[in-house]
Design a protein around this motif. Structure first.
Motif, PDB file in Angstrom:
ATOM      1  N   LEU A  33      -0.439  31.064  14.511  1.00 39.25           N
ATOM      2  CA  LEU A  33      -0.834  29.696  14.163  1.00 39.25           C
ATOM      3  C   LEU A  33      -0.703  28.768  15.377  1.00 39.25           C
ATOM      4  N   SER A  34       0.096  29.274  16.377  1.00 35.06           N
ATOM      5  CA  SER A  34       0.389  28.327  17.477  1.00 35.06           C
ATOM      6  C   SER A  34      -0.927  27.959  18.160  1.00 35.06           C
ATOM      7  N   SER A  35      -0.968  26.750  18.614  1.00 33.07           N
ATOM      8  CA  SER A  35      -2.199  26.197  19.183  1.00 33.07           C
ATOM      9  C   SER A  35      -2.341  26.610  20.629  1.00 33.07           C
ATOM     10  N   PRO A  36      -3.491  26.276  21.223  1.00 34.01           N
ATOM     11  CA  PRO A  36      -3.660  26.547  22.656  1.00 34.01           C
ATOM     12  C   PRO A  36      -2.584  25.792  23.440  1.00 34.01           C
ATOM     13  N   LEU A  37      -1.984  26.472  24.423  1.00 33.69           N
ATOM     14  CA  LEU A  37      -0.949  25.814  25.229  1.00 33.69           C
ATOM     15  C   LEU A  37      -1.610  25.112  26.402  1.00 33.69           C
ATOM     16  N   PRO A  38      -1.061  23.982  26.844  1.00 28.34           N
ATOM     17  CA  PRO A  38      -1.610  23.331  28.046  1.00 28.34           C
ATOM     18  C   PRO A  38      -1.611  24.342  29.202  1.00 28.34           C
ATOM     19  N   CYS A  39      -2.719  24.370  29.931  1.00 30.83           N
ATOM     20  CA  CYS A  39      -2.983  25.490  30.843  1.00 30.83           C
ATOM     21  C   CYS A  39      -1.992  25.619  31.989  1.00 30.83           C
ATOM     22  N   THR A  40      -1.611  24.511  32.628  1.00 28.36           N
ATOM     23  CA  THR A  40      -0.702  24.645  33.776  1.00 28.36           C
ATOM     24  C   THR A  40       0.697  25.066  33.334  1.00 28.36           C
ATOM     25  N   PRO A  41       1.273  24.450  32.273  1.00 31.16           N
ATOM     26  CA  PRO A  41       2.573  24.943  31.805  1.00 31.16           C
ATOM     27  C   PRO A  41       2.515  26.422  31.410  1.00 31.16           C
ATOM     28  N   ALA A  42       1.455  26.812  30.700  1.00 30.96           N
ATOM     29  CA  ALA A  42       1.329  28.229  30.288  1.00 30.96           C
ATOM     30  C   ALA A  42       1.208  29.124  31.529  1.00 30.96           C
ATOM     31  N   GLY A  43       0.468  28.642  32.524  1.00 30.00           N
ATOM     32  CA  GLY A  43       0.290  29.422  33.751  1.00 30.00           C
ATOM     33  C   GLY A  43       1.596  29.602  34.506  1.00 30.00           C
ATOM     34  N   ILE A  44       2.433  28.575  34.511  1.00 27.64           N
ATOM     35  CA  ILE A  44       3.738  28.644  35.192  1.00 27.64           C
ATOM     36  C   ILE A  44       4.628  29.681  34.515  1.00 27.64           C
TER      37      ILE A  44
END
Ligand SMILES: Nc1nc(=O)c2c([nH]1)NC[C@@H]1CN(c3ccc(C(=O)N[C@@H](CCC(=O)O)C(=O)O)cc3)C=[N+]21
Length: 294
Positions: free
Chosen positions: A138-149
């Motif tokens: 259910l979790s939503s898309p994560l903000p890309c830079t935080p997820a990338g880190i």
């Protein structure tokens, strides 16, 4: 000691290879993920970022839908384009390339997006779900830079649980969501979010096992700020004019000498930037896979 390089290009390539497999599996079920981009105006930087995102899509087999509006576009034009992208069946997710030209209300435009199509993870509903700690499918898309880190640290097995993380910068796309992400169950880090009004920034950074510099101040972070062996992620980037040649040089927030003290260091460019772009693709593929779930 010389820090181990957290190579964002090699890691992003690995992520894109895995995504290519997942796109093939979706195609076998008749699903083709599509990434839309809405670009308003003709800022050369934004144009090149958008072109890069569409090159990345082609690499993994994601369809590209480009909507470019002239700098003269009114807010009504932007709102109409957002409504079209929300409705377009071939668009699994899209981004509104930021910054918008002066005069547009970015937050209002972001709120108009269908949260299910928010490939950036910056829609208030998706940021709210990050606060709620909604896990799993259910979790939503994560903000890309935080997820990338986080992905870059994980792929190099950099310990995160129980570690002190100091984030420099409280911006919407990095600092603020990163604090929420690192303190999530399963990551379990302790986060200090610092900013321009922090009293003794060097003292805060010296306590860190993991440092994320995301402010856009060239060489802000000095070698004597770093705990020996710490992991340092250099995110902020600025084009600094070389006085002799007049050429613009991409300069990160972290002084190069940090490499002699840190245990791990992500280069900038070629670190978190390519991971940001890979995570955008991952958000689109994940949204398509959610269509498969009963
Ligand atoms: N809605 C929205 N979402 C964004 O994520 C977004 C945005 N608007 N507006 C602009 C910024 C900037 N951004 C970059 C991502 C990767 C690199 C990147 O990969 N840079 C390369 C160097 C430059 C290159 O090779 O293109 C690197 O760090 O190695 C740069 C910049 C995402 N942005």
């Amino acid at each position: 000691m010389t820090a181990l390089t957290l190579d964002g290009v090699a890691t992003a390539t690995q992520v894109k290879q895995e995504l290519t497999e997942r796109v093939r599996a979706l195609a076998a079920q008749g699903i083709v993920p599509g990434l839309g981009t809405l670009l308003v105006g003709d800022d050369p930087g934004s144009r090149s970022y958008v072109a890069g995102k569409h090159r990345d899509c082609a690499e993994v087999g994601i369809e590209s839908i480009r909507v470019d509006l002239p700098g003269s576009a009114t807010s009504a034009d932007v709102r109409a384009a957002i409504k079209d992208l929300n409705a377009a069946r071939e668009v699994t997710g899209y981004i509104i390339q930021l910054p918008l030209p002066v005069g547009h209300n970015e937050n209002a435009m972001l709120e108009l997006m269908d949260p299910a199509k928010d490939a950036d993870g910056l829609h208030p509903t998706n940021l709210g779900r990050l606060v709620l700690g909604i896990e799993g499918e259910l979790s939503s898309p994560l903000p890309c830079t935080p997820a990338g880190i986080v992905e870059l640290l994980r792929r190099y097995d950099v310990p995160i649980a129980g570690k002190n993380v100091v984030v420099i910068g409280r911006g919407l796309t990095v600092g603020r969501p990163l604090g929420l992400l690192f303190t999530r169950k399963g990551l379990d880090a302790t986060v200090t979010l610092t900013h321009s009004r922090t009293v003794d920034l060097a003292a805060e950074v010296r306590r860190a096992d993991i440092v994320v510099a995301a402010v856009g101040v060239p060489h802000l972070v000095q070698a004597d700020w770093i705990k020996p062996g710490a992991a340092v992620l250099d995110v902020g980037i600025t084009r600094v004019e070389n006085p002799e040649t007049g050429k613009g040089i991409l300069t990160g927030d972290v002084h190069p000498d940090v490499a002699t003290v840190a245990g791990y260091l992500s280069p900038n460019p070629r670190g978190v930037g390519p991971m940001t772009r890979a995570m955008l693709l991952a958000n689109v593929v994940k949204a398509s896979e959610r269509l498969l779930k009963p």
